[in-house]
Design a protein around this motif. Sequence first.
Motif, mmCIF file in Angstrom:
data_model
loop_
_atom_site.group_PDB
_atom_site.id
_atom_site.type_symbol
_atom_site.label_atom_id
_atom_site.label_comp_id
_atom_site.label_asym_id
_atom_site.label_seq_id
_atom_site.Cartn_x
_atom_site.Cartn_y
_atom_site.Cartn_z
ATOM 1 N N ILE A 201 0.905 -1.260 -0.219
ATOM 2 C CA ILE A 201 -0.026 0.136 -0.108
ATOM 3 C C ILE A 201 0.726 1.475 -0.024
ATOM 4 O O ILE A 201 1.990 1.243 0.832
ATOM 5 C CB ILE A 201 -1.090 -0.053 1.308
ATOM 6 C CG1 ILE A 201 -1.684 1.235 1.428
ATOM 7 C CG2 ILE A 201 -0.165 -0.264 2.446
ATOM 8 C CD1 ILE A 201 -2.693 1.504 0.235
ATOM 9 N N SER A 229 -3.739 -1.989 -1.222
ATOM 10 C CA SER A 229 -3.829 -1.706 -2.985
ATOM 11 C C SER A 229 -4.926 -2.454 -3.565
ATOM 12 O O SER A 229 -5.364 -3.306 -2.707
ATOM 13 C CB SER A 229 -2.447 -2.043 -3.505
ATOM 14 O OG SER A 229 -2.360 -3.303 -3.772
ATOM 15 N N TYR A 297 -2.742 3.994 -6.067
ATOM 16 C CA TYR A 297 -1.421 3.168 -6.537
ATOM 17 C C TYR A 297 -1.864 1.758 -6.502
ATOM 18 O O TYR A 297 -2.477 1.244 -5.550
ATOM 19 C CB TYR A 297 -0.393 3.222 -5.861
ATOM 20 C CG TYR A 297 0.399 4.696 -5.625
ATOM 21 C CD1 TYR A 297 1.386 4.822 -6.480
ATOM 22 C CD2 TYR A 297 -0.302 5.741 -5.108
ATOM 23 C CE1 TYR A 297 1.887 6.037 -6.837
ATOM 24 C CE2 TYR A 297 0.421 7.007 -5.065
ATOM 25 C CZ TYR A 297 1.603 7.299 -6.094
ATOM 26 O OH TYR A 297 2.119 8.511 -5.895
ATOM 27 N N THR A 298 -1.549 1.004 -7.612
ATOM 28 C CA THR A 298 -1.303 -0.498 -7.376
ATOM 29 C C THR A 298 -0.275 -0.848 -6.922
ATOM 30 O O THR A 298 0.616 -0.069 -6.425
ATOM 31 C CB THR A 298 -1.277 -1.111 -8.996
ATOM 32 O OG1 THR A 298 -0.138 -0.833 -9.337
ATOM 33 C CG2 THR A 298 -2.193 -0.733 -9.822
ATOM 34 N N SER A 299 -0.076 -2.107 -6.308
ATOM 35 C CA SER A 299 1.232 -2.550 -5.758
ATOM 36 C C SER A 299 2.479 -2.296 -6.590
ATOM 37 O O SER A 299 3.197 -1.815 -5.943
ATOM 38 C CB SER A 299 1.174 -4.155 -5.250
ATOM 39 O OG SER A 299 0.045 -4.297 -4.445
#
Length: 318
Positions: A201, A229, A297-299
């Motif tokens: 995250i 995420s 944000y994605t991971s």
Amino acid sequence: MSRIVVIGATGHIGTYLIPRLVRAGHEVVAVTRGASEPYLPDSAWRRVERVTIDRTAEEAKGAFGKAIADLQPDIVIDNICFTLDSARQLAEALKGRVRHLLHIGTIWTHGFSEVVPTPEDVTKRPFGEYGVQKAAIEDYLLGLARRDGFPVTILHPGHIVGQGWSPLNPSGHFDDAAFQTIARGQTLALPNFGMETVHHIHADDIAVLLMLAMDNWSVSVGEAFHAVSPGAVTLRGYAEAMYRWFGKEPALSFHSWEDWKAMQTPENAAATWEHIARSPNASIEKGRRLLGYAPRYTSLAAVQESVSWLLGNGKLAL
């Protein structure tokens, strides 16, 4: 405008949270031991009241909770509470004196993943001192909310990522040598089949979720929310994506746990075991539904931003 006291204000979360609070018009009090500065500079810190309190020392005297209450906050955000005794001392001092307490927990309260994505309300079976203590804190604080109407919200972050520090890497530990191996196109050894999961995250997404919880007080009080995420990643998928990000073809080898462990330092092997034994994969559906949580944000995007910062600041030598 609210008067907001942030405990542990210069750490991962506070680095991103404090400027957001200031720009939202809040009066912010940053409580720290005075031993560190935020990871990133921001002019917003000039409008923050800085208070130095050694939590460990004051708790030993039974005085920490009162010290926070005496700052006369409307809202308290506690980033660094790790034991039930610590949580109890603060909550008892804040009863009837604050509109909202927001506590930072951890997805490690779940222990082993049983159902994935894991919702917040499954039966928890934590293991290890950190997860066990954090689960006890959650039980205590939510119990206070149910019995006494204590206005608490708990956020459970995954592996926190941001500019200024090293992220959890595809080997499941924090040694930047894994990123160096990938960047050079060399072979990265992974345990088992690389199918265990980690769930990152970005710290700024935690900051946003904290503000959503404050803004949606009526539905956030008495609840716990995952702060992760949109999706966990497998070690293998994470590693392959990072190879391609560095412009390299993935080069992975897979080994039994015991063989892989023998190839690592004891510290790295222990850190990896802590992460992959849990293999977290947490749901954010509750946060989406009640708070409108939509992490930016994605991971992988979070990690790539962090690694870019490490490269740009000479922290990662290739």
